[in-house]
Design a protein around this motif. Structure first.
Motif, PDB file in Angstrom:
ATOM      1  N   VAL A 194       0.837  -1.195   0.000  1.00 47.56           N
ATOM      2  CA  VAL A 194       0.000   0.000   0.000  1.00 47.56           C
ATOM      3  C   VAL A 194       0.874   1.249   0.000  1.00 47.56           C
ATOM      4  CG1 VAL A 194      -1.723   1.324   1.308  1.00 47.56           C
ATOM      5  CG2 VAL A 194      -1.922  -1.176   1.119  1.00 47.56           C
ATOM      6  N   LEU A 195       1.909   1.243   0.821  1.00 47.10           N
ATOM      7  CA  LEU A 195       2.824   2.381   0.880  1.00 47.10           C
ATOM      8  C   LEU A 195       3.560   2.555  -0.448  1.00 47.10           C
ATOM      9  CD1 LEU A 195       4.355   1.869   4.444  1.00 47.10           C
ATOM     10  CD2 LEU A 195       2.523   3.431   3.772  1.00 47.10           C
ATOM     11  N   GLU A 196       3.888   1.457  -1.096  1.00 48.32           N
ATOM     12  CA  GLU A 196       4.568   1.535  -2.391  1.00 48.32           C
ATOM     13  C   GLU A 196       3.667   2.192  -3.435  1.00 48.32           C
ATOM     14  OE1 GLU A 196       7.133  -1.318  -5.428  1.00 48.32           O
ATOM     15  OE2 GLU A 196       5.904  -2.219  -3.850  1.00 48.32           O
ATOM     16  N   ASP A 197       2.373   1.853  -3.405  1.00 47.81           N
ATOM     17  CA  ASP A 197       1.433   2.485  -4.340  1.00 47.81           C
ATOM     18  C   ASP A 197       1.328   3.984  -4.081  1.00 47.81           C
ATOM     19  OD1 ASP A 197       0.865   0.137  -5.643  1.00 47.81           O
ATOM     20  OD2 ASP A 197      -0.974  -0.282  -4.514  1.00 47.81           O
ATOM     21  N   ILE A 198       1.320   4.372  -2.803  1.00 48.87           N
ATOM     22  CA  ILE A 198       1.264   5.791  -2.452  1.00 48.87           C
ATOM     23  C   ILE A 198       2.499   6.508  -2.984  1.00 48.87           C
ATOM     24  CG2 ILE A 198       1.324   7.435  -0.523  1.00 48.87           C
ATOM     25  CD1 ILE A 198      -0.312   5.338   1.064  1.00 48.87           C
ATOM     26  N   ALA A 199       3.662   5.895  -2.787  1.00 48.27           N
ATOM     27  CA  ALA A 199       4.914   6.488  -3.273  1.00 48.27           C
ATOM     28  C   ALA A 199       4.891   6.638  -4.791  1.00 48.27           C
ATOM     29  CB  ALA A 199       6.094   5.635  -2.827  1.00 48.27           C
ATOM     30  N   ALA A 200       4.382   5.620  -5.482  1.00 42.12           N
ATOM     31  CA  ALA A 200       4.318   5.679  -6.947  1.00 42.12           C
ATOM     32  C   ALA A 200       3.400   6.810  -7.406  1.00 42.12           C
ATOM     33  CB  ALA A 200       3.827   4.343  -7.496  1.00 42.12           C
ATOM     34  N   ASN A 201       2.293   6.999  -6.710  1.00 47.33           N
ATOM     35  CA  ASN A 201       1.366   8.085  -7.064  1.00 47.33           C
ATOM     36  C   ASN A 201       1.986   9.460  -6.827  1.00 47.33           C
ATOM     37  OD1 ASN A 201      -0.688   6.331  -7.846  1.00 47.33           O
ATOM     38  ND2 ASN A 201      -1.591   6.257  -5.810  1.00 47.33           N
ATOM     39  N   LEU A 202       2.988   9.519  -5.958  1.00 44.07           N
ATOM     40  CA  LEU A 202       3.703  10.773  -5.700  1.00 44.07           C
ATOM     41  C   LEU A 202       4.923  10.925  -6.601  1.00 44.07           C
ATOM     42  CD1 LEU A 202       3.581  10.814  -1.784  1.00 44.07           C
ATOM     43  CD2 LEU A 202       2.231  12.225  -3.353  1.00 44.07           C
ATOM     44  N   ALA A 203       5.030  10.041  -7.591  1.00 46.77           N
ATOM     45  CA  ALA A 203       6.132  10.075  -8.568  1.00 46.77           C
ATOM     46  C   ALA A 203       7.493   9.828  -7.918  1.00 46.77           C
ATOM     47  CB  ALA A 203       6.145  11.401  -9.337  1.00 46.77           C
ATOM     48  N   ILE A 204       7.498   9.049  -6.829  1.00 50.07           N
ATOM     49  CA  ILE A 204       8.759   8.636  -6.218  1.00 50.07           C
ATOM     50  C   ILE A 204       9.307   7.459  -7.027  1.00 50.07           C
ATOM     51  CG2 ILE A 204       9.772   7.560  -4.164  1.00 50.07           C
ATOM     52  CD1 ILE A 204       7.746   9.168  -2.494  1.00 50.07           C
ATOM     53  N   SER A 205      10.549   7.569  -7.445  1.00 49.98           N
ATOM     54  CA  SER A 205      11.134   6.562  -8.329  1.00 49.98           C
ATOM     55  C   SER A 205      11.280   5.222  -7.614  1.00 49.98           C
ATOM     56  CB  SER A 205      12.503   7.017  -8.826  1.00 49.98           C
ATOM     57  OG  SER A 205      13.442   7.012  -7.757  1.00 49.98           O
ATOM     58  N   ASN A 206      11.392   4.155  -8.407  1.00 49.30           N
ATOM     59  CA  ASN A 206      11.554   2.823  -7.837  1.00 49.30           C
ATOM     60  C   ASN A 206      12.856   2.715  -7.046  1.00 49.30           C
ATOM     61  OD1 ASN A 206      10.702  -0.081  -7.651  1.00 49.30           O
ATOM     62  ND2 ASN A 206      12.636  -0.365  -8.723  1.00 49.30           N
ATOM     63  N   ASP A 207      13.928   3.333  -7.576  1.00 46.72           N
ATOM     64  CA  ASP A 207      15.206   3.298  -6.851  1.00 46.72           C
ATOM     65  C   ASP A 207      15.083   3.994  -5.502  1.00 46.72           C
ATOM     66  OD1 ASP A 207      16.399   1.922  -8.888  1.00 46.72           O
ATOM     67  OD2 ASP A 207      17.370   3.668  -9.786  1.00 46.72           O
ATOM     68  N   MET A 208      14.402   5.135  -5.489  1.00 47.19           N
ATOM     69  CA  MET A 208      14.203   5.840  -4.236  1.00 47.19           C
ATOM     70  C   MET A 208      13.340   5.006  -3.285  1.00 47.19           C
ATOM     71  SD  MET A 208      14.631   8.406  -2.193  1.00 47.19           S
ATOM     72  CE  MET A 208      15.266   9.795  -3.146  1.00 47.19           C
ATOM     73  N   TRP A 209      12.310   4.362  -3.817  1.00 44.83           N
ATOM     74  CA  TRP A 209      11.435   3.546  -2.973  1.00 44.83           C
ATOM     75  C   TRP A 209      12.213   2.416  -2.305  1.00 44.83           C
ATOM     76  CZ3 TRP A 209       7.560   3.230  -0.005  1.00 44.83           C
ATOM     77  CH2 TRP A 209       7.092   1.987   0.408  1.00 44.83           C
ATOM     78  N   GLN A 210      13.129   1.817  -3.023  1.00 42.59           N
ATOM     79  CA  GLN A 210      13.930   0.747  -2.432  1.00 42.59           C
ATOM     80  C   GLN A 210      14.694   1.245  -1.206  1.00 42.59           C
ATOM     81  OE1 GLN A 210      13.571  -2.429  -3.367  1.00 42.59           O
ATOM     82  NE2 GLN A 210      12.091  -1.626  -4.846  1.00 42.59           N
ATOM     83  N   GLN A 211      15.148   2.467  -1.262  1.00 37.83           N
ATOM     84  CA  GLN A 211      15.848   3.040  -0.111  1.00 37.83           C
ATOM     85  C   GLN A 211      14.880   3.391   1.009  1.00 37.83           C
ATOM     86  OE1 GLN A 211      18.691   6.028  -1.131  1.00 37.83           O
ATOM     87  NE2 GLN A 211      18.891   6.825   0.939  1.00 37.83           N
ATOM     88  N   LEU A 212      13.733   3.953   0.649  1.00 31.95           N
ATOM     89  CA  LEU A 212      12.763   4.374   1.662  1.00 31.95           C
ATOM     90  C   LEU A 212      12.190   3.196   2.431  1.00 31.95           C
ATOM     91  CD1 LEU A 212      10.707   6.993  -0.398  1.00 31.95           C
ATOM     92  CD2 LEU A 212      12.577   7.445   1.206  1.00 31.95           C
ATOM     93  N   SER A 213      12.084   2.048   1.770  1.00 29.69           N
ATOM     94  CA  SER A 213      11.456   0.876   2.375  1.00 29.69           C
ATOM     95  C   SER A 213      12.465  -0.152   2.870  1.00 29.69           C
ATOM     96  CB  SER A 213      10.513   0.214   1.371  1.00 29.69           C
ATOM     97  OG  SER A 213      11.220  -0.199   0.211  1.00 29.69           O
ATOM     98  N   SER A 214      13.725   0.222   2.932  1.00 34.68           N
ATOM     99  CA  SER A 214      14.776  -0.725   3.310  1.00 34.68           C
ATOM    100  C   SER A 214      14.780  -1.016   4.810  1.00 34.68           C
ATOM    101  CB  SER A 214      16.144  -0.175   2.905  1.00 34.68           C
ATOM    102  OG  SER A 214      16.458   0.976   3.680  1.00 34.68           O
ATOM    103  N   LYS A 215      15.435  -2.093   5.166  1.00 38.31           N
ATOM    104  CA  LYS A 215      15.613  -2.444   6.576  1.00 38.31           C
ATOM    105  C   LYS A 215      16.389  -1.355   7.301  1.00 38.31           C
ATOM    106  CE  LYS A 215      17.504  -5.999   9.652  1.00 38.31           C
ATOM    107  NZ  LYS A 215      18.243  -7.297   9.717  1.00 38.31           N
ATOM    108  N   ALA A 216      17.371  -0.773   6.624  1.00 38.07           N
ATOM    109  CA  ALA A 216      18.165   0.300   7.224  1.00 38.07           C
ATOM    110  C   ALA A 216      17.294   1.505   7.561  1.00 38.07           C
ATOM    111  CB  ALA A 216      19.295   0.710   6.281  1.00 38.07           C
ATOM    112  N   ALA A 217      16.328   1.822   6.681  1.00 36.95           N
ATOM    113  CA  ALA A 217      15.429   2.943   6.935  1.00 36.95           C
ATOM    114  C   ALA A 217      14.561   2.666   8.160  1.00 36.95           C
ATOM    115  CB  ALA A 217      14.559   3.204   5.713  1.00 36.95           C
ATOM    116  N   SER A 218      14.093   1.433   8.297  1.00 36.87           N
ATOM    117  CA  SER A 218      13.279   1.066   9.461  1.00 36.87           C
ATOM    118  C   SER A 218      14.081   1.139  10.747  1.00 36.87           C
ATOM    119  CB  SER A 218      12.708  -0.344   9.285  1.00 36.87           C
ATOM    120  OG  SER A 218      11.756  -0.376   8.247  1.00 36.87           O
TER     121      SER A 218
END
Length: 218
Positions: free
Chosen positions: A136-160
């Motif tokens: 669900v969060l990934e869909d929200i990010a995509a709708n905000l034009a957040i790139s896939n590469d950026m999403w991988q960083q935002l949703s990473s274990k390190a980010a958590s």
């Protein structure tokens, strides 16, 4: 005398907090007035042992609170949220997933972090979508034009992991400053923190900005 750049507005919120949702117009107003000084913090309402599954008791609790929030703030709570999500006992309330994305995104863009928070809370409180789920969060990010590469960083274990540490620091800040509940707003000038009574300004973002301008010019 301090200049306009020598302060920070610390907003302490939680993506799964109805009062934080009601305060979104206030957050946006201060971000518009002081984009470089507006900072979001996650309070971790449902974290660790505080995580809980939606049940009948929780549904009754939030039903009354949501009615009060809508009355005071004008916030909209959708039918999908009220009639489906709030009754879905498979949902486990967990603040970390959305908080981690918001906090990680803020490292790159404060405006994008606020846009994500707003979109995530709209998804939860209006559309009835479960924002504890990564998809669900990934869909929200995509709708905000957040790139896939950026999403991988935002949703990473390190980010958590980084978010969990940041939330602990925020809780320490709340304890040190006497901030209670979400949302809380702290004005920092140097080492001094001043609590702003956000509840006085629900539904009146312009009044909050004017009050802050007066206080900051003093």
């Amino acid at each position: 005398m301090s200049t306009a750049t020598e302060f920070t507005l610390h907003w302490i919120i939680d993506p799964l907090c109805g009062w934080s949702y009601g305060a979104l117009p206030l957050l946006q107003a201060t971000a518009d007035a002081w984009p470089a000084q507006n900072q979001l913090h996650a309070g971790g309402l449902f974290m660790g042992y505080s995580r809980r599954r939606i049940d009948a008791d929780w549904h009754l609790h939030v039903r009354d609170h949501d009615a009060r929030i809508a009355q005071l703030t004008g916030a909209t709570f959708g039918d999908q949220y009220r009639e489906q999500l709030c009754r879905d006992q498979s949902v486990v309330l967990d603040s970390l997933p959305a908080s981690a994305v918001m906090l990680e995104l803020q490292h790159f863009s404060a405006s994008d972090a606020l846009a994500f928070l707003s979109a995530a809370q709209h998804a939860w409180y209006v559309e009835g979508k479960d924002i504890t789920q990564t998809a669900v969060l990934e869909d929200i990010a995509a709708n905000l034009a957040i790139s896939n590469d950026m999403w991988q960083q935002l949703s990473s274990k390190a980010a958590s992991e980084s978010a969990a540490k940041a939330i602990e620091q925020t809780r320490q800040l709340m304890a040190q400053t006497g901030a209670q509940g979400f949302p809380s707003l702290l004005v920092q000038r140097g080492e001094q923190f001043i609590n702003v009574p956000v509840n006085r300004f629900y539904g009146e973002p312009a009044a909050l900005v004017n009050q802050l301008k007066q206080a900051l010019s003093a």
